[in-house]
Design an enzyme around this catalytic site. Structure first.
Site, PDB file in Angstrom:
ATOM      1  N   PRO A 241       0.917  -0.695   0.186  1.00 21.10           N
ATOM      2  CA  PRO A 241       0.639   0.649   0.022  1.00 21.10           C
ATOM      3  C   PRO A 241       0.699   1.527   0.052  1.00 21.10           C
ATOM      4  O   PRO A 241       0.103   2.199  -0.272  1.00 21.10           O
ATOM      5  CB  PRO A 241      -0.849  -0.093   1.576  1.00 21.10           C
ATOM      6  CG  PRO A 241       0.297  -1.304   2.018  1.00 21.10           C
ATOM      7  CD  PRO A 241       0.125  -1.905   0.756  1.00 21.10           C
TER       8      PRO A 241
ATOM      9  N   GLU B 275       3.149  -8.329   8.386  1.00 28.42           N
ATOM     10  CA  GLU B 275       2.305  -6.942   8.422  1.00 28.42           C
ATOM     11  C   GLU B 275       3.955  -6.404   7.419  1.00 28.42           C
ATOM     12  O   GLU B 275       4.238  -4.918   7.103  1.00 28.42           O
ATOM     13  CB  GLU B 275       3.244  -6.835   9.582  1.00 28.42           C
ATOM     14  CG  GLU B 275       2.229  -7.295  11.261  1.00 28.42           C
ATOM     15  CD  GLU B 275       0.546  -6.470  11.237  1.00 28.42           C
ATOM     16  OE1 GLU B 275       1.014  -4.886  11.369  1.00 28.42           O
ATOM     17  OE2 GLU B 275      -0.081  -6.851  11.052  1.00 28.42           O
TER      18      GLU B 275
ATOM     19  N   ARG C  64      -2.849  -8.439 -20.997  1.00 31.00           N
ATOM     20  CA  ARG C  64      -3.363  -8.159 -21.791  1.00 31.00           C
ATOM     21  C   ARG C  64      -2.882  -7.049 -22.987  1.00 31.00           C
ATOM     22  O   ARG C  64      -3.640  -6.582 -23.889  1.00 31.00           O
ATOM     23  CB  ARG C  64      -5.390  -7.728 -20.996  1.00 31.00           C
ATOM     24  CG  ARG C  64      -4.796  -6.216 -20.791  1.00 31.00           C
ATOM     25  CD  ARG C  64      -6.402  -6.201 -19.546  1.00 31.00           C
ATOM     26  NE  ARG C  64      -7.518  -6.979 -21.181  1.00 31.00           N
ATOM     27  CZ  ARG C  64      -7.639  -5.131 -21.710  1.00 31.00           C
ATOM     28  NH1 ARG C  64      -7.735  -3.693 -21.287  1.00 31.00           N
ATOM     29  NH2 ARG C  64      -9.613  -5.496 -22.274  1.00 31.00           N
TER      30      ARG C  64
ATOM     31  N   ASP D  67     -10.608   0.773 -24.613  1.00 27.13           N
ATOM     32  CA  ASP D  67     -11.272   0.541 -23.315  1.00 27.13           C
ATOM     33  C   ASP D  67     -10.683   2.106 -22.202  1.00 27.13           C
ATOM     34  O   ASP D  67      -9.923   3.578 -22.411  1.00 27.13           O
ATOM     35  CB  ASP D  67     -10.233   0.123 -21.959  1.00 27.13           C
ATOM     36  CG  ASP D  67      -9.640  -1.698 -22.562  1.00 27.13           C
ATOM     37  OD1 ASP D  67     -11.191  -2.179 -22.479  1.00 27.13           O
ATOM     38  OD2 ASP D  67      -9.600  -2.386 -22.431  1.00 27.13           O
TER      39      ASP D  67
END
Length: 225
Positions: A87, A114, A152, A167
């Site tokens: 994160p 963690e 992709r 897209d």
């Protein structure tokens, strides 16, 4: 393009085989993939890969030794990069995925608990990535997302490459709305322009509708459209 994932749950990535697109890309040699079990690089008979953090605190931390050994065991192609799902990393976007799709080999480390010993990040990781501002139990899902979104983009992986080039986010905004048969359902009709057969009219409607959808659903993207 080759993907190598270091994980304590290699069986998680068997799910990638559910996708026919992924299977065809593997069979054609457009994509190569290997999941490496981090526990195979532990030094003890219990295959321990985690330990309590120095200084105390909740949870466990993945140890630097097995992580380093796992990454170093993977044969490298020229230009390969090691990415760690965290994160704290750079947020994955379509633009960055396009850059990553040009790299011949991505070695992706999926953390757990963690996190990982920071010495591993400093010494063996080229870049950290995130798929959003939230926390997951491990890096397996972000690793799969990274492989899907970059894989992709490789020509030939998706059968109709036009579907990739139109897209959402390709031009900075969202994609235009899509409709299929029947032309009317419970009082809701397909826009007349799409039924006209006039390609110029259809294209004009799609551009206008895409802009309107972006304004309503993702106004934060308007500066890049």
């Amino acid at each position: 393009m080759r993907f190598d994932v270091v994980t304590i749950f290699p069986e998680f990535f068997d799910s990638m085989r559910v996708s026919q697109i992924w299977n065809r890309a593997l069979d054609k040699g457009l994509i190569e993939f290997q999941a490496h079990d981090l526990r195979n690089f532990a030094d003890d008979r219990h295959r321990t890969v985690d330990d309590a953090p120095y200084g105390g605190g909740p949870g466990m931390v993945l140890k630097v030794e097995p992580l380093a050994k796992a990454v170093e065991s993977i044969p490298r192609q020229a230009g390969a990069k090691v990415l760690y799902a965290s994160p704290q990393g750079r947020q994955l976007t379509h633009a960055w995925a396009n850059e990553l799709a040009e790299i011949p080999q991505l070695i992706i480390v999926a953390g757990r608990y963690e996190g990982v010993d920071e010495r591993f990040v400093d010494g063996w990781v080229d870049e950290m990535f995130s798929i959003g501002d939230y926390v997951l139990s491990g890096g397996e899902l972000p690793a799969a997302v990274l492989m899907e979104t970059t894989g992709r983009l490789i020509p030939g992986v998706v059968g109709d490459y036009e579907s990739v080039t139109t897209d959402s986010f390709v031009d900075g905004g969202l994609k235009y709305p899509q409709y299929t048969r029947p032309s009317e359902f419970r009082g809701r009709s397909v826009p007349e322009a799409l039924l006209s057969g006039d390609h110029a009219k259809i294209e004009q409607w799609r551009k206008s509708a895409a802009l309107e959808k972006t304004k309503v659903r993702r106004p934060d993207l308007l500066g890049s459209v």
